[in-house]
Design an enzyme around this catalytic site. Structure first.
Site, PDB file in Angstrom:
ATOM      1  N   CYS A  89       0.810  -1.222   0.000  1.00  0.00           N
ATOM      2  CA  CYS A  89       0.000   0.000   0.000  1.00  0.00           C
ATOM      3  C   CYS A  89       0.840   1.268   0.000  1.00  0.00           C
ATOM      4  O   CYS A  89       0.340   2.338  -0.352  1.00  0.00           O
ATOM      5  CB  CYS A  89      -0.938   0.014   1.198  1.00  0.00           C
ATOM      6  SG  CYS A  89      -2.093  -1.354   1.223  1.00  0.00           S
ATOM      7  N   GLN A 158      -5.118  -9.072   6.284  1.00  0.00           N
ATOM      8  CA  GLN A 158      -5.059  -7.751   6.896  1.00  0.00           C
ATOM      9  C   GLN A 158      -6.275  -7.480   7.777  1.00  0.00           C
ATOM     10  O   GLN A 158      -6.171  -6.793   8.799  1.00  0.00           O
ATOM     11  CB  GLN A 158      -4.949  -6.678   5.806  1.00  0.00           C
ATOM     12  CG  GLN A 158      -3.606  -6.697   5.096  1.00  0.00           C
ATOM     13  CD  GLN A 158      -3.370  -5.453   4.271  1.00  0.00           C
ATOM     14  OE1 GLN A 158      -4.059  -4.453   4.424  1.00  0.00           O
ATOM     15  NE2 GLN A 158      -2.372  -5.505   3.406  1.00  0.00           N
ATOM     16  N   ARG A 216     -20.372   8.079   1.581  1.00  0.00           N
ATOM     17  CA  ARG A 216     -21.740   7.715   1.943  1.00  0.00           C
ATOM     18  C   ARG A 216     -22.231   8.734   2.971  1.00  0.00           C
ATOM     19  O   ARG A 216     -21.955   8.615   4.176  1.00  0.00           O
ATOM     20  CB  ARG A 216     -21.788   6.294   2.507  1.00  0.00           C
ATOM     21  CG  ARG A 216     -21.393   5.222   1.503  1.00  0.00           C
ATOM     22  CD  ARG A 216     -21.594   3.824   2.056  1.00  0.00           C
ATOM     23  NE  ARG A 216     -20.677   3.559   3.156  1.00  0.00           N
ATOM     24  CZ  ARG A 216     -19.451   3.064   3.024  1.00  0.00           C
ATOM     25  NH1 ARG A 216     -18.969   2.798   1.811  1.00  0.00           N
ATOM     26  NH2 ARG A 216     -18.688   2.830   4.078  1.00  0.00           N
ATOM     27  N   SER A 243     -11.249   0.472   4.750  1.00  0.00           N
ATOM     28  CA  SER A 243     -11.082   1.258   3.526  1.00  0.00           C
ATOM     29  C   SER A 243     -11.850   0.619   2.376  1.00  0.00           C
ATOM     30  O   SER A 243     -12.042  -0.597   2.338  1.00  0.00           O
ATOM     31  CB  SER A 243      -9.605   1.381   3.169  1.00  0.00           C
ATOM     32  OG  SER A 243      -9.015   0.106   3.000  1.00  0.00           O
ATOM     33  N   HIS A 344      -9.288   3.576  -1.166  1.00  0.00           N
ATOM     34  CA  HIS A 344      -7.859   3.278  -1.038  1.00  0.00           C
ATOM     35  C   HIS A 344      -7.386   2.508  -2.270  1.00  0.00           C
ATOM     36  O   HIS A 344      -7.260   1.291  -2.239  1.00  0.00           O
ATOM     37  CB  HIS A 344      -7.658   2.470   0.250  1.00  0.00           C
ATOM     38  CG  HIS A 344      -6.283   1.956   0.496  1.00  0.00           C
ATOM     39  ND1 HIS A 344      -5.141   2.512  -0.051  1.00  0.00           N
ATOM     40  CD2 HIS A 344      -5.858   0.920   1.274  1.00  0.00           C
ATOM     41  CE1 HIS A 344      -4.080   1.832   0.372  1.00  0.00           C
ATOM     42  NE2 HIS A 344      -4.493   0.872   1.168  1.00  0.00           N
ATOM     43  N   CYS A 374       0.348   2.143   6.501  1.00  0.00           N
ATOM     44  CA  CYS A 374       0.613   0.734   6.801  1.00  0.00           C
ATOM     45  C   CYS A 374       0.651  -0.060   5.503  1.00  0.00           C
ATOM     46  O   CYS A 374       0.028   0.320   4.513  1.00  0.00           O
ATOM     47  CB  CYS A 374      -0.442   0.185   7.749  1.00  0.00           C
ATOM     48  SG  CYS A 374      -2.120   0.171   7.097  1.00  0.00           S
ATOM     49  N   GLY A 376       1.097  -4.204   3.633  1.00  0.00           N
ATOM     50  CA  GLY A 376       1.076  -5.649   3.768  1.00  0.00           C
ATOM     51  C   GLY A 376       2.461  -6.197   4.063  1.00  0.00           C
ATOM     52  O   GLY A 376       3.449  -5.744   3.501  1.00  0.00           O
TER      53      GLY A 376
END
Length: 389
Positions: A89, A158, A216, A243, A344, A374, A376
């Site tokens: 990420c 995750q 939303r 996310s 994301h 953060c 993976g």
């Protein structure tokens, strides 16, 4: 000592999965932000020494050196090189760190850093190694979890990592859902105030697409309470405090102050400090804590010196655990909302956060900004930038 400065930062509006960007090839999505960057700066793309491009799932439409294909699709000269990197990420944040580092080293004068991810066209996990190469210590802890039955999952995941963080930091579902609701509320306010308008690139394949579409409105703890946990029957993580799977691209122009003056550009921020850190690959998402501690130590700054933080909202426990450990001011943490509300798009998110951050700093006269992400496998980037002028 040489300096590296950011003179422009652009991004696409973030598209939700199967939404407005779903029919746009990721090469063309990348080309759109490169085109916007060149148009806004007025530079001749031929002066760019390299395009450093982040992308996570480098298979299918995103395979075979998408960084190079992106600049060619944008019509940039064939003499401009490109490279594609993957730090999960944090890929485009690493792209920015690498670009700034090469400028600071005197190897490059003008660099573009950025990234892309079309999670509609290349699904999450499409390029993942299912061999679980996380080492003997993580495997042992994972075996203990399976035996206990607390996290009955047959893969490193995750979401399960987010459940572990919520447990270890004592974060209730209500607290997580309050944070998720805040993300939507702040994102709505930012969109409605036009805070993002100056940073968004037009997408030729998606005419009329001018705002992040994952938002939303009206999200609340009550509406989120109706969602089922995603990773454990008794868990606290669900789709509404995680996310969103998204499509998008982003890019920044990095150069020296001297070269910026020659090109008629006005720097926005200077690269102040950067760090990358490893952490527990089983929890997977706590890396921003040591990465932030490391970059603050390297920078000589304190947490109170930082006027704005962009901490990627992979899952609600990530920024909340980070805040609990670092003591950051709530009003400075993700003041424009985050990935829970707007998405994301993995490989693009690092420079999306940077784009949001530098525009916000310029708009509000904030001297220092910090972003962290953060990743993976348990790594994380942390970067500090300083407002110029």
């Amino acid at each position: 000592m040489p300096e590296a400065v950011v003179c422009e930062a652009v991004r696409t509006p973030i598209g939700k999965r199967r939404g407005s960007l779903s029919e746009v090839h990721p090469v063309d999505l990348s080309a759109a932000v490169l085109t916007a960057l060149a148009e806004r700066t007025g530079i001749d793309p031929g002066v760019v020494d390299d395009v450093v491009w982040g992308c996570v799932n480098q298979v299918g439409d995103q395979a075979a050196q998408i960084g190079r294909y992106a600049l060619l699709a944008a019509g940039w000269p064939e003499t401009v090189p490109g490279v594609t990197i993957n730090r999960a990420c944090g890929s485009s944040q690493s792209a920015f760190d690498f670009a700034a580092g090469m400028v600071l080293a005197g190897q490059y004068d003008v660099v573009v850093a950025g990234g892309v991810e079309s999670m509609t066209r290349v699904p999450l996990g499409a390029g993942r190694d299912l061999g679980r190469p996380y080492g003997p210590l993580a495997r042992a802890r994972y075996a203990e979890d399976l035996e206990s039955g607390e996290f009955p999952n047959n893969d490193f995941n995750q979401g399960v990592g987010a459940e572990r963080i919520a447990r270890d930091w004592g974060l209730s579902r209500t607290r997580l859902d309050e944070y998720a609701s805040r993300s939507h509320e702040l994102s709505a306010a930012a969109i409605d105030s036009g805070a993002f308008d100056g940073q968004l690139a037009a997408i030729p394949g998606a005419p009329g697409f001018t705002a992040d579409e994952g938002l939303r409105r009206g999200t609340s703890v009550d509406t989120l309470s109706k969602l089922k946990p995603s990773f454990s029957e008794s868990g606290v993580i669900h789709a509404g405090n995680s996310s969103q799977i998204s499509d998008g691209a982003s890019a920044v122009l990095v150069t020296t102050p001297e070269r910026a003056a020659e090109l008629g550009l006005t720097p926005i921020v200077r690269y102040h400090s950067g760090a990358v850190s490893g952490a527990d690959p089983l929890r997977m998402l706590t890396g921003p804590i040591p990465a932030t501690q490391k970059v603050l130590k390297r920078s000589g700054l304190s947490i109170g010196d930082i006027g704005a933080f962009e901490v990627n909202e992979a899952f609600a426990p990530v920024p909340l655990a980070w805040q609990a450990e670092l003591g950051a001011d709530t009003d400075r943490l993700n003041p424009l909302g985050g990935a829970i509300a707007v998405g994301h798009p993995l490989g693009a998110s690092g420079t999306i956060l940077l784009t949001r951050l530098v525009h916000h700093m310029r708009d509000r006269g904030i001297r220092y900004g910090l972003q962290t992400m953060c990743e993976g496998g348990g790594t994380a980037n942390a970067t500090i930038v300083e407002l110029v002028g």
